[in-house]
Structure formats: structure tokens, C-alpha cells
Design an enzyme around this catalytic site. Structure first.
Site, PDB file in Angstrom:
ATOM      1  N   GLU A  41       0.738  -1.083  -0.103  1.00 53.12           N
ATOM      2  CA  GLU A  41       0.232  -0.016  -0.010  1.00 53.12           C
ATOM      3  C   GLU A  41       0.929   1.360  -0.093  1.00 53.12           C
ATOM      4  O   GLU A  41       2.080   1.254   0.695  1.00 53.12           O
ATOM      5  CB  GLU A  41      -0.997   0.081   1.322  1.00 53.12           C
ATOM      6  CG  GLU A  41      -2.021  -1.232   1.333  1.00 53.12           C
ATOM      7  CD  GLU A  41      -2.625  -0.985   2.812  1.00 53.12           C
ATOM      8  OE1 GLU A  41      -2.622  -0.153   3.355  1.00 53.12           O
ATOM      9  OE2 GLU A  41      -3.296  -2.111   2.968  1.00 53.12           O
ATOM     10  N   LYS A  54       2.382   4.562   1.305  1.00 54.55           N
ATOM     11  CA  LYS A  54       2.420   4.983   2.853  1.00 54.55           C
ATOM     12  C   LYS A  54       2.238   6.586   2.582  1.00 54.55           C
ATOM     13  O   LYS A  54       3.359   7.215   2.000  1.00 54.55           O
ATOM     14  CB  LYS A  54       3.988   4.836   3.246  1.00 54.55           C
ATOM     15  CG  LYS A  54       4.246   5.156   4.456  1.00 54.55           C
ATOM     16  CD  LYS A  54       5.546   4.489   5.170  1.00 54.55           C
ATOM     17  CE  LYS A  54       5.727   4.680   6.609  1.00 54.55           C
ATOM     18  NZ  LYS A  54       5.502   6.004   7.177  1.00 54.55           N
ATOM     19  N   ARG A  70      -1.564   9.210  12.037  1.00 52.07           N
ATOM     20  CA  ARG A  70      -2.236   7.967  12.116  1.00 52.07           C
ATOM     21  C   ARG A  70      -3.527   8.320  12.843  1.00 52.07           C
ATOM     22  O   ARG A  70      -3.251   8.968  13.983  1.00 52.07           O
ATOM     23  CB  ARG A  70      -1.477   6.781  12.488  1.00 52.07           C
ATOM     24  CG  ARG A  70      -2.253   5.685  12.931  1.00 52.07           C
ATOM     25  CD  ARG A  70      -1.335   4.489  12.815  1.00 52.07           C
ATOM     26  NE  ARG A  70      -1.702   3.284  12.898  1.00 52.07           N
ATOM     27  CZ  ARG A  70      -1.053   2.150  12.906  1.00 52.07           C
ATOM     28  NH1 ARG A  70       0.106   2.453  12.920  1.00 52.07           N
ATOM     29  NH2 ARG A  70      -1.550   1.127  12.763  1.00 52.07           N
ATOM     30  N   ARG A  73      -2.277   8.851  17.418  1.00 49.01           N
ATOM     31  CA  ARG A  73      -1.471   7.946  17.675  1.00 49.01           C
ATOM     32  C   ARG A  73      -1.209   7.893  19.266  1.00 49.01           C
ATOM     33  O   ARG A  73      -0.985   6.913  19.882  1.00 49.01           O
ATOM     34  CB  ARG A  73      -0.457   7.997  16.826  1.00 49.01           C
ATOM     35  CG  ARG A  73       0.620   6.671  16.987  1.00 49.01           C
ATOM     36  CD  ARG A  73       1.616   6.713  16.160  1.00 49.01           C
ATOM     37  NE  ARG A  73       2.894   6.253  16.695  1.00 49.01           N
ATOM     38  CZ  ARG A  73       3.871   5.927  16.145  1.00 49.01           C
ATOM     39  NH1 ARG A  73       4.210   6.343  14.868  1.00 49.01           N
ATOM     40  NH2 ARG A  73       5.079   5.294  16.770  1.00 49.01           N
TER      41      ARG A  73
HETATM   42  P1  AMP Z   1       6.586   4.915  10.774  1.00 51.55           P
HETATM   43  O1  AMP Z   1       5.744   6.090  11.293  1.00 51.55           O
HETATM   44  O2  AMP Z   1       7.665   5.388   9.884  1.00 51.55           O
HETATM   45  O3  AMP Z   1       7.075   3.841  11.983  1.00 51.55           O
HETATM   46  O4  AMP Z   1       5.462   4.382   9.626  1.00 51.55           O
HETATM   47  C1  AMP Z   1       4.485   3.567   9.880  1.00 51.55           C
HETATM   48  C2  AMP Z   1       3.175   4.716   9.936  1.00 51.55           C
HETATM   49  O5  AMP Z   1       2.800   4.920   8.443  1.00 51.55           O
HETATM   50  C3  AMP Z   1       2.004   3.990  10.468  1.00 51.55           C
HETATM   51  O6  AMP Z   1       2.039   4.507  12.163  1.00 51.55           O
HETATM   52  C4  AMP Z   1       1.002   5.115   9.804  1.00 51.55           C
HETATM   53  O7  AMP Z   1       0.878   6.330  10.451  1.00 51.55           O
HETATM   54  C5  AMP Z   1       1.590   5.468   8.469  1.00 51.55           C
HETATM   55  N1  AMP Z   1       1.015   4.966   7.434  1.00 51.55           N
HETATM   56  C6  AMP Z   1       0.647   5.795   6.375  1.00 51.55           C
HETATM   57  N2  AMP Z   1       0.149   4.893   5.248  1.00 51.55           N
HETATM   58  C7  AMP Z   1      -0.264   3.703   5.714  1.00 51.55           C
HETATM   59  C8  AMP Z   1      -0.891   2.555   5.158  1.00 51.55           C
HETATM   60  N3  AMP Z   1      -1.249   2.536   4.159  1.00 51.55           N
HETATM   61  N4  AMP Z   1      -0.890   1.285   6.090  1.00 51.55           N
HETATM   62  C9  AMP Z   1      -0.391   1.651   7.392  1.00 51.55           C
HETATM   63  N5  AMP Z   1       0.324   2.638   8.032  1.00 51.55           N
HETATM   64  C10 AMP Z   1       0.513   3.690   7.336  1.00 51.55           C
END
Ligand code: AMP
Length: 557
Positions: A252, A254, A259, A274
Site C-alpha cells: 500500500e 505510505k 495516524r 496515535r
Molecule cells: P513510521 O511512522 O515510519 O513507523 O511508519 C508507520 C506509519 O505509517 C503508521 O503508523 C501510519 O501512521 C503510516 N501509514 C501511512 N500509510 C499507511 C498505510 N497504508 N498502512 C499503514 N500505515 C500507514
């Protein structure tokens, strides 16, 4: 039966002292378990949360809202000295709790305490702090604290002030509290952990463990209206390797925003970040679109909220403006439009977290009625080794559009709250950044003497202690610099020339060119060319990066 005497705060203070006197986890667990087993049902949730040094559960939006400066004033008034004298004492003792204890010891030689503090009195007064706002709120808050401090013994003052700043320093985290509840009431640790994971409410879990045991705990489940800690992602080394490991996966886009977890309970929609903060009031536009896009049944869905202009994502920094805003919201809705991309569903008429992602996604696809540009499903492709290039293509397209990269998800995986595992991975276009907390700063010179130009950053070691790793001085525009400097002022614990030490509250995401070994910082590492990418008000201290992670990043380079 006669009503039981209210429990004195002194009883809890004795427990804090015993906890602070040992570093051994098992001993701390036993001390707390013995204490919990003596507490009656009504007081148990209160005692549980106070043992953690808090008065509100993590998911509550309520905050006592008392910074160290205000608290210093209250302590100064309580003992009849100047705030500067309190500050000197903090410098000598290291923290406000110990400073308050010493100052109260000096004072107690000449005063007698009026009334005995009870646990409930302390809890209720501290909770009252969150309800004070508007006119003269600062002096009203001081009065609420003074009401307690004027009857406090030196030791009680130490823990009251520590709780106000949420810095209890007795070395107890959620893990030890959970172990203690399990030991106190003889309940199965697995049932207890799961019940906590689903409710995020230690007080409730303790109460149910005490009154209904394993059976009660296993019947606790997630409920719309109460946020759940999100499932987290690990970093993928390569797209191909991940596809080959998992065989089949969902890939998917990102999205780069914040979030959110959206809950509908009867007709009410609540949107949580979050950090489990409820931001519904700041985003009435999103609430309205969700009403159009999703049915009236109870549900919990998850997605990423991003700022768009003409359909394209724009800088992350704007989103914080939107979700923190308390006034002129209508104006901002037009200037900073939001789009929500949904990617998971945790509850629909019943809990779904144990179902595989494949099933959850199908339900989400079936019930959603997308509102183009406002509430949509995350873009997704299904990938095996036979069509791995589709994942690579989605990655390139997503990045070209201005998104961060892609997520790679195991369709068979259940939803595991709060865990960073291998069932959900991220693959980003830019090198990894670190989320670090600001623990100090240095004022600029000349025209910039009123601004903090350089920020001292820290991570957490394996025991949760903060360890410095770098100074950062670049990456912030003037407006943000002014805002950050202002926010830091209220967090100051100590001043030395141009340097200050602050409470660890502000989290920054830092980009850098390299991690290097360095004796200059407590972590043993330092960052080359650190740059602030953004302020991460959507994270808490729990989420910041750790020394073990930096160790492994250093070794893998
Ligand atoms: P990170 O914050 O770098 O650890 O990446 C994970 C975060 O990506 C998640 O907590 C979401 O906030 C964000 N995110 C963005 N798009 C998606 C998606 N399609 N599925 C899940 N998480 C996503």
C-alpha cells in the site's frame, strides 16, 4: 458494617519510598502486589494509576497542564521562599520532588500540618487541575496545588510535585504494574496483558482482576469510544526480500500525515491520534465526511490523515496546525484541507482484531462509500514473486506523488495493538530518521539572544533512561523556532548562562548523514549533520528511538 476510614496518602508515599529504594524488578513487583491486595474495589483504580505517577489514563485528553515554572511558584509559596530559591534547590538536588522535600523539611520545623491528606484528596485535586482554564487559570491552579501542599509532610510534598510533573522517579512502568496486579489477584498474565492491550485502562483491568478474576479479564474487549494502541511497522530492507519471505502480501501507499483511529459509538464519532488524544473537535470536516463514507453502525477504523492541495499531499507540518487548533477552525478547514486514507478496521458490530487482515480489508471495502479526495481507501496492490514489479511500481508512483513510500503487509496477520512486528513493514524513499526528545537548549547571540538556537536531544536506553546523542541547530524556519522557544520556556528546569535544561516533552524527528561513535554524549554516539525534519507532537516519550535501535543501525552500516 461501618464505613472504612479513607486511606491516608502517607500509605502510598511509603510504597513510593520502598519502590524507589530498590532497582530490582521482582522486588518492586512484590511491594506493589502486597499493597494492591489490601486496597478495596473503589480505591483500586485510583491507586493503580497513581502508582504509575499519573491521574489520567493514557488515552484521556485531560492534562494537568502545570509546567515546572508554575510548580516552582507553588512550592515557593508553600514554603515561603522565592521561586529562585526553589530553582537553586532543584539544581542542587537534581529534580523538583527532592528539592520540595528539602525545602519542606526546613519549613516543617516551624509549622504544624492542618489536616491529614488522603489518597482520594490528592487524586481529586490533581484531576481538578485539568478542568481549570481561562481567566486567572494560573493562579487558580497554584491554589489547587497549595491546598495539598499546605497540609503535606516533606515526603508527601516530594511525591505530589513529582506527580504533577509526571516525573515520579520510582522506577515503575506499566509492565511492573501489570505483573503486580497479576500477582496480587492470582490472575493469568496472558489474560491480563490482553485485557490491557484492548482497553488501555490499567485501573479497569485491576478492578476486574480483583473482582472477577481470569474469567472477567477474558471477557474484556475493545469497545468503540476507547482508543487502542496502534499496531506498528518495522523497516523492510528490500521489497523483493519481503515479498520472497512472506510469499504473498498487500502493498500500500505510505501516506505522510498522522495516524488516526476513528470510532463510532452509537451516533458519536471520535477521532484519536496515535497518542490516543481525541482531536474530533479540531476536525469537524473529517467527522462530516466519515458520516457520509461509513455506515451508522459501531466501528473502529484506522487510516492516515494528510493535508492535500489540489489532490497532492503537502508538507506534514500543516497537519499539526490543523489538529491542534482550537479557534478559527472554519477558516482553517478551507486553507488546509484534509484527506483521510483508511487502511484497516478493528471493529464492525463486533471486534475484528483476531481476524486476518485479508478479512478485515474485505469488510472495510464492503462498507465504505468513498468521498473522493476526503475519505478513501489506501491504494493497494496484491503482490507475489510473480508480479513483484507491481510493488516496485507502486513505490515509484507513490514517491513521485509526494508520499513517503510503501507499506508491506501480511494478509494473514491479526491486528496486534502496540506491537512493532514483522507482519507490517515500511519501505521509504528517504533514509531513516530518528525520533528524539529535547532535553536542553542554548540561546542564540545578539539579535537572537531570546531564541533557543540549538537543541540538545536524547534517546532512551534499554531501561527507559534518557541519554543524550546530539545537538541540532538547523532545519527550523523562523516561525517554528519562535514557537519552539516559547514552548521550551515553560519547561525549563535549570539555567546556566545561555544553556538550559528542560523537561523531556518535545519530540523532534531528526535526519542526519551518519551515526558515529562519540564520547561527547551519554549514549556513546553522535549524529553527523543533524537536521530537524519536523516536530512530532503526535508521539509520546514512549515512542522515541532507543539505544538498542541505534546500536543496531550503527552495526549495520
Ligand atoms: P513510521 O511512522 O515510519 O513507523 O511508519 C508507520 C506509519 O505509517 C503508521 O503508523 C501510519 O501512521 C503510516 N501509514 C501511512 N500509510 C499507511 C498505510 N497504508 N498502512 C499503514 N500505515 C500507514
Amino acid at each position: 458494617m461501618s464505613k472504612k476510614e479513607p486511606m491516608p496518602y502517607k500509605a502510598l508515599v511509603n510504597v513510593y519510598e520502598a519502590l524507589a529504594a530498590t532497582t530490582k524488578r521482582l522486588e518492586k513487583t512484590r511491594i506493589l502486589a502486597d499493597f494492591f491486595s489490601e486496597i478495596d474495589a473503589e480505591l483500586l483504580p485510583i491507586v493503580t494509576i497513581l502508582s504509575l505517577g499519573k491521574v489520567y489514563p493514557v488515552w484521556s485528553r485531560q492534562e494537568m497542564g502545570v509546567g515546572s515554572q508554575l510548580l516552582m511558584k507553588a512550592v515557593a509559596q508553600a514554603v515561603g521562599v522565592t521561586p529562585l530559591e526553589v530553582e537553586d534547590q532543584i539544581r542542587e538536588q537534581g529534580d523538583i520532588g527532592s528539592a520540595a522535600e528539602t525545602l519542606f523539611q526546613k519549613k516543617s520545623q516551624i509549622t504544624f500540618f492542618k489536616k491529614k491528606l488522603t489518597i482520594e484528596m490528592v487524586y481529586n485535586n490533581l484531576r481538578k487541575l485539568a478542568t481549570v482554564s481561562g481567566n486567572k487559570s494560573q493562579s487558580r491552579k497554584i491554589n489547587i496545588i497549595l491546598e495539598l501542599l499546605s497540609s503535606a509532610s516533606p515526603q508527601e510534598a516530594k511525591y505530589i510535585t513529582g506527580t504533577v510533573l509526571e516525573e515520579l522517579r520510582v522506577g515503575v512502568g506499566e509492565g511492573i504494574i501489570r505483573d503486580s496486579i497479576s500477582e496480587a489477584f492470582g490472575v493469568d498474565k496472558n489474560f491480563l496483558d490482553r485485557a490491557y492491550m484492548l482497553t488501555n485502562d490499567l485501573g479497569l483491568v485491576a478492578k476486574v482482576a480483583q473482582s472477577e478474576g481470569d474469567e472477567g479479564l477474558s471477557s474484556l474487549t475493545l469497545k468503540p469510544g476507547k482508543p487502542v494502541k496502534p499496531m506498528l511497522a518495522k523497516l523492510a530492507d528490500s521489497i523483493k526480500e519481503t515479498v520472497s519471505d512472506l510469499g504473498f502480501l498487500y502493498c500500500e501507499t505510505k501516506y505522510d500525515g498522522i495516524r488516526v483511529q476513528v470510532h463510532r459509538q452509537n451516533s458519536e464519532i471520535k477521532i484519536f491520534t496515535r497518542r490516543l488524544e481525541n482531536i474530533s473537535n479540531a476536525v469537524p470536516d473529517v467527522v462530516e465526511y466519515i458520516n457520509q463514507a461509513l455506515p451508522q453502525d459501531d466501528f473502529i477504523v484506522e487510516g492516515e490523515l494528510i493535508v492535500t492541495k489540489e489532490g497532492k499531499p503537502i508538507s506534514f507540518q500543516y497537519i499539526l496546525q490543523r489538529v491542534r487548533r482550537k479557534y478559527d477552525i472554519d477558516k482553517l478547514i478551507k486553507e488546509v484541507p484534509l484527506s483521510l486514507y483508511l487502511f484497516d478496521i478493528l471493529y464492525f458490530q463486533k471486534p475484528l482484531i483476531d481476524d486476518p487482515l485479508e478479512h478485515r480489508r474485505k469488510i472495510l471495502e464492503n462498507i465504505i462509500n468513498p468521498v473522493k479526495g476526503y475519505v478513501e481507501l489506501s491504494q493497494q496492490v496484491k503482490v507475489t514473486m510473480d508480479n513483484v514489479e507491481e510493488a516496485e511500481y507502486l513505490f515509484e508512483e507513490s514517491v513521485k506523488l509526494g508520499h513517503e513510500g510503501i507499506m508491506l503487509k501480511d494478509p494473514q496477520a491479526p491486528y496486534i495493538p502496540g506491537i512493532r512486528g514483522k507482519k507490517m513493514l515500511k519501505y521509504k524513499s528517504e533514509p531513516e530518521t530518528l525520533d528524539l526528545v529535547v532535553v536542553g537548549g542554548t540561546y542564540g547571540r545578539g539579535k537572537r539572544a531570546h531564541l533557543i538556537g540549538s537543541y540538545l536531544l536524547a534517546l532512551k536506553d534499554e531501561n527507559g533512561n534518557l541519554k543524550t546523542i546530539a545537538h541540532v541547530a538547523t532545519g527550523l524556519d523562523d516561525e517554528t523556532l519562535i514557537e519552539l522557544s516559547k514552548r521550551m520556556e515553560d519547561l525549563v528546569i535549570e539555567r546556566k548562562g545561555r544553556q538550559i535544561k528542560v523537561e523531556a516533552k518535545i519530540i523532534l524527528e531528526i535526519a542526519y548523514s551518519e551515526i558515529v561513535k562519540s564520547p561527547e554524549y551519554e549514549s556513546g554516539y553522535s549524529l553527523r549533520f543533524p537536521v530537524v525534519k519536523r516536530i512530532r507532537d503526535d508521539l509520546t516519550l514512549e515512542d522515541i528511538d532507543t539505544l538498542p535501535r541505534v546500536d543496531s543501525m550503527f552495526k549495520n552500516n
